[in-house]
Motif scaffolding. Structure first.
Motif, PDB file in Angstrom:
ATOM      1  N   VAL A   1       0.859  -1.188   0.000  1.00  0.00           N
ATOM      2  CA  VAL A   1       0.000   0.000   0.000  1.00  0.00           C
ATOM      3  C   VAL A   1       0.892   1.233   0.000  1.00  0.00           C
ATOM      4  O   VAL A   1       1.768   1.362   0.851  1.00  0.00           O
ATOM      5  CB  VAL A   1      -0.923   0.021   1.242  1.00  0.00           C
ATOM      6  N   ILE A   2       0.685   2.095  -0.977  1.00  0.00           N
ATOM      7  CA  ILE A   2       1.463   3.324  -1.089  1.00  0.00           C
ATOM      8  C   ILE A   2       0.531   4.470  -0.698  1.00  0.00           C
ATOM      9  O   ILE A   2      -0.377   4.812  -1.458  1.00  0.00           O
ATOM     10  CB  ILE A   2       1.959   3.553  -2.540  1.00  0.00           C
ATOM     11  N   SER A   3       0.765   5.034   0.467  1.00  0.00           N
ATOM     12  CA  SER A   3      -0.118   6.110   0.944  1.00  0.00           C
ATOM     13  C   SER A   3       0.542   7.464   0.751  1.00  0.00           C
ATOM     14  O   SER A   3       1.693   7.660   1.137  1.00  0.00           O
ATOM     15  CB  SER A   3      -0.428   5.948   2.434  1.00  0.00           C
TER      16      SER A   3
ATOM     17  N   ASN B   1       2.406 -10.814  -7.193  1.00  0.00           N
ATOM     18  CA  ASN B   1       2.459 -10.302  -8.574  1.00  0.00           C
ATOM     19  C   ASN B   1       2.915  -8.859  -8.656  1.00  0.00           C
ATOM     20  O   ASN B   1       2.890  -8.264  -9.728  1.00  0.00           O
ATOM     21  CB  ASN B   1       1.071 -10.402  -9.214  1.00  0.00           C
ATOM     22  N   GLY B   2       3.287  -8.288  -7.539  1.00  0.00           N
ATOM     23  CA  GLY B   2       3.704  -6.873  -7.546  1.00  0.00           C
ATOM     24  C   GLY B   2       2.527  -5.922  -7.586  1.00  0.00           C
ATOM     25  O   GLY B   2       2.657  -4.790  -8.067  1.00  0.00           O
ATOM     26  N   SER B   3       1.390  -6.355  -7.059  1.00  0.00           N
ATOM     27  CA  SER B   3       0.208  -5.469  -7.061  1.00  0.00           C
ATOM     28  C   SER B   3       0.365  -4.357  -6.021  1.00  0.00           C
ATOM     29  O   SER B   3       1.084  -4.493  -5.039  1.00  0.00           O
ATOM     30  CB  SER B   3      -1.059  -6.275  -6.760  1.00  0.00           C
ATOM     31  N   ARG B   4      -0.345  -3.263  -6.275  1.00  0.00           N
ATOM     32  CA  ARG B   4      -0.242  -2.103  -5.395  1.00  0.00           C
ATOM     33  C   ARG B   4      -1.620  -1.472  -5.192  1.00  0.00           C
ATOM     34  O   ARG B   4      -2.436  -1.427  -6.123  1.00  0.00           O
ATOM     35  CB  ARG B   4       0.681  -1.035  -5.995  1.00  0.00           C
ATOM     36  N   VAL B   5      -1.821  -0.956  -3.972  1.00  0.00           N
ATOM     37  CA  VAL B   5      -2.962  -0.085  -3.719  1.00  0.00           C
ATOM     38  C   VAL B   5      -2.373   1.275  -3.360  1.00  0.00           C
ATOM     39  O   VAL B   5      -1.529   1.376  -2.472  1.00  0.00           O
ATOM     40  CB  VAL B   5      -3.840  -0.605  -2.559  1.00  0.00           C
ATOM     41  N   MET B   6      -2.766   2.283  -4.105  1.00  0.00           N
ATOM     42  CA  MET B   6      -2.283   3.638  -3.815  1.00  0.00           C
ATOM     43  C   MET B   6      -3.425   4.401  -3.136  1.00  0.00           C
ATOM     44  O   MET B   6      -4.554   4.404  -3.631  1.00  0.00           O
ATOM     45  CB  MET B   6      -1.845   4.337  -5.117  1.00  0.00           C
ATOM     46  N   VAL B   7      -3.095   5.016  -2.003  1.00  0.00           N
ATOM     47  CA  VAL B   7      -4.118   5.672  -1.201  1.00  0.00           C
ATOM     48  C   VAL B   7      -3.758   7.142  -1.048  1.00  0.00           C
ATOM     49  O   VAL B   7      -2.584   7.475  -0.892  1.00  0.00           O
ATOM     50  CB  VAL B   7      -4.161   4.993   0.197  1.00  0.00           C
ATOM     51  N   THR B   8      -4.742   8.016  -1.084  1.00  0.00           N
ATOM     52  CA  THR B   8      -4.502   9.390  -0.644  1.00  0.00           C
ATOM     53  C   THR B   8      -5.376   9.660   0.566  1.00  0.00           C
ATOM     54  O   THR B   8      -6.512   9.193   0.644  1.00  0.00           O
ATOM     55  CB  THR B   8      -4.784  10.461  -1.719  1.00  0.00           C
ATOM     56  N   THR B   9      -4.818  10.373   1.513  1.00  0.00           N
ATOM     57  CA  THR B   9      -5.569  10.692   2.727  1.00  0.00           C
ATOM     58  C   THR B   9      -5.009  11.949   3.377  1.00  0.00           C
ATOM     59  O   THR B   9      -3.827  12.253   3.243  1.00  0.00           O
ATOM     60  CB  THR B   9      -5.540   9.520   3.738  1.00  0.00           C
ATOM     61  N   ARG B  10      -5.889  12.659   4.067  1.00  0.00           N
ATOM     62  CA  ARG B  10      -5.426  13.822   4.835  1.00  0.00           C
ATOM     63  C   ARG B  10      -4.859  13.391   6.181  1.00  0.00           C
ATOM     64  O   ARG B  10      -4.197  14.174   6.855  1.00  0.00           O
ATOM     65  CB  ARG B  10      -6.613  14.755   5.101  1.00  0.00           C
ATOM     66  N   ILE B  11      -5.160  12.165   6.574  1.00  0.00           N
ATOM     67  CA  ILE B  11      -4.929  11.763   7.967  1.00  0.00           C
ATOM     68  C   ILE B  11      -3.725  10.828   8.084  1.00  0.00           C
ATOM     69  O   ILE B  11      -3.748   9.690   7.602  1.00  0.00           O
ATOM     70  CB  ILE B  11      -6.207  11.081   8.515  1.00  0.00           C
ATOM     71  N   GLU B  12      -2.702  11.330   8.729  1.00  0.00           N
ATOM     72  CA  GLU B  12      -1.455  10.563   8.834  1.00  0.00           C
ATOM     73  C   GLU B  12      -1.683   9.220   9.527  1.00  0.00           C
ATOM     74  O   GLU B  12      -1.103   8.201   9.140  1.00  0.00           O
ATOM     75  CB  GLU B  12      -0.414  11.394   9.604  1.00  0.00           C
ATOM     76  N   GLN B  13      -2.528   9.215  10.552  1.00  0.00           N
ATOM     77  CA  GLN B  13      -2.771   7.972  11.293  1.00  0.00           C
ATOM     78  C   GLN B  13      -3.398   6.908  10.397  1.00  0.00           C
ATOM     79  O   GLN B  13      -3.104   5.718  10.541  1.00  0.00           O
ATOM     80  CB  GLN B  13      -3.698   8.229  12.490  1.00  0.00           C
ATOM     81  N   VAL B  14      -4.250   7.344   9.489  1.00  0.00           N
ATOM     82  CA  VAL B  14      -4.849   6.394   8.548  1.00  0.00           C
ATOM     83  C   VAL B  14      -3.757   5.824   7.651  1.00  0.00           C
ATOM     84  O   VAL B  14      -3.666   4.607   7.436  1.00  0.00           O
ATOM     85  CB  VAL B  14      -5.958   7.071   7.701  1.00  0.00           C
ATOM     86  N   ALA B  15      -2.881   6.700   7.159  1.00  0.00           N
ATOM     87  CA  ALA B  15      -1.780   6.246   6.295  1.00  0.00           C
ATOM     88  C   ALA B  15      -0.899   5.249   7.045  1.00  0.00           C
ATOM     89  O   ALA B  15      -0.506   4.215   6.491  1.00  0.00           O
ATOM     90  CB  ALA B  15      -0.955   7.453   5.835  1.00  0.00           C
TER      91      ALA B  15
ATOM     92  N   HIS C   1       4.436  -2.426   3.476  1.00  0.00           N
ATOM     93  CA  HIS C   1       5.893  -2.437   3.345  1.00  0.00           C
ATOM     94  C   HIS C   1       6.436  -1.012   3.254  1.00  0.00           C
ATOM     95  O   HIS C   1       7.312  -0.624   4.014  1.00  0.00           O
ATOM     96  CB  HIS C   1       6.312  -3.254   2.118  1.00  0.00           C
ATOM     97  N   SER C   2       5.933  -0.246   2.292  1.00  0.00           N
ATOM     98  CA  SER C   2       6.459   1.111   2.082  1.00  0.00           C
ATOM     99  C   SER C   2       5.992   2.064   3.172  1.00  0.00           C
ATOM    100  O   SER C   2       4.851   1.969   3.641  1.00  0.00           O
ATOM    101  CB  SER C   2       5.967   1.659   0.735  1.00  0.00           C
ATOM    102  N   ASN C   3       6.867   2.992   3.524  1.00  0.00           N
ATOM    103  CA  ASN C   3       6.466   4.039   4.460  1.00  0.00           C
ATOM    104  C   ASN C   3       5.460   4.972   3.791  1.00  0.00           C
ATOM    105  O   ASN C   3       5.580   5.244   2.589  1.00  0.00           O
ATOM    106  CB  ASN C   3       7.679   4.877   4.875  1.00  0.00           C
ATOM    107  N   PRO C   4       4.516   5.488   4.558  1.00  0.00           N
ATOM    108  CA  PRO C   4       3.609   6.500   3.999  1.00  0.00           C
ATOM    109  C   PRO C   4       4.414   7.689   3.468  1.00  0.00           C
ATOM    110  O   PRO C   4       5.464   8.016   4.022  1.00  0.00           O
ATOM    111  CB  PRO C   4       2.755   6.907   5.201  1.00  0.00           C
ATOM    112  N   TYR C   5       3.895   8.306   2.420  1.00  0.00           N
ATOM    113  CA  TYR C   5       4.626   9.392   1.757  1.00  0.00           C
ATOM    114  C   TYR C   5       4.008  10.744   2.141  1.00  0.00           C
ATOM    115  O   TYR C   5       2.883  11.064   1.727  1.00  0.00           O
ATOM    116  CB  TYR C   5       4.560   9.196   0.237  1.00  0.00           C
ATOM    117  N   PRO C   6       4.745  11.543   2.932  1.00  0.00           N
ATOM    118  CA  PRO C   6       4.198  12.858   3.306  1.00  0.00           C
ATOM    119  C   PRO C   6       4.391  13.839   2.160  1.00  0.00           C
ATOM    120  O   PRO C   6       5.535  14.093   1.763  1.00  0.00           O
ATOM    121  CB  PRO C   6       5.047  13.256   4.521  1.00  0.00           C
TER     122      PRO C   6
END
Ligand SMILES: Nc1ncnc2c1ncn2[C@@H]1O[C@H](COP(=O)(O)OP(=O)(O)OP(=O)(O)O)[C@@H](O)[C@H]1O
Ligand SMILES: [Mg+2]
Length: 199
Positions: free
Chosen positions: A53-55, A156-170, A176-181
């Protein structure tokens, strides 16, 4: 865009209402974010083969959706994934409608699928595929929990990309990946954006 305020060296963009913002940014030229787009691209195409998940998180109007959309439309990203889905979640959402929206983009026949069958149908439509699902504007981890079971956990290298205003949700959604500020635009970029919007 209603107001552009400067905050020290950085510039804070405060948008208008969500109605005004809508999706007008989709086809507009994106100012800056080249390095950010590159970082997100790396997260989408490299690293673990497991589902990740890439937030992207940050303040309202800072450009999270704009950046996500920019990356989503990059040809190498388009070609990298077997299935791509863009889904706007927002604060008020309905799980069945959300599943229907996602299914529409994976199978193109969601209208004939009973609401109760949608989770299973979605899961089956994604199994064995390298998928990219964008969940734009998530407010609550509940929205993720409602969908998570439908996302096959293959390698398979699938990804979910998320956008959010809320850091805690991210942080909560982190696999695996750190949330992206997302950073503020620089003063120069903000001027460029303002000029583009005005003219
Ligand atoms: N770098 C940019 N280049 C071009 N337009 C931008 C940029 N950043 C923001 N905008 C514009 O600002 C508005 C708000 O951007 P966007 O919707 O991406 O913000 P957001 O962070 O997703 O906001 P929200 O938290 O409300 O979802 C849009 O109209 C978009 O076109
Ligand atoms: Mg947004």
């Amino acid at each position: 865009m209603n107001v552009v305020e400067t905050c020290g060296k950085e510039t804070l963009l405060i948008p208008g209402t969500s109605v005004q913002r809508s999706f007008s940014s989709i086809d507009e030229e994106v100012v800056g974010f080249e390095k950010d787009a590159e970082s997100i691209m790396q997260k989408l195409t490299r690293g673990t083969k497991k589902l990740d998940v890439i937030s992207i998180f940050g303040m309202p109007g800072i450009g999270k959706t704009t950046l996500a959309r920019k990356v989503y439309n990059i040809p190498s990203i388009v070609n990298h994934f077997d299935i791509k889905v863009w889904c706007s979640v927002s604060q008020e959402y309905d799980r069945r409608t959300l599943l229907g929206e996602i299914l529409k983009q994976t199978t193109r026949k969601s209208e004939i699928i009973e609401a109760d069958d949608r989770p299973d149908m979605l899961r089956r439509s994604l199994i064995g595929k390298r998928y990219l699902i964008v969940l734009d504007d998530i407010w609550d981890v509940k929205a993720w929990e409602d969908l998570d079971l439908c996302f096959p956990k293959g390698e398979n290298g699938s990804r979910v990309m998320v956008t959010t205003r809320i850091e805690q949700v991210a942080k909560h959604l982190q696999h695996h990946s750190n949330p992206y500020p997302l950073r503020f635009l620089t003063r120069a970029e903000s001027w460029e954006l303002l000029l583009k919007k005005v003219f």
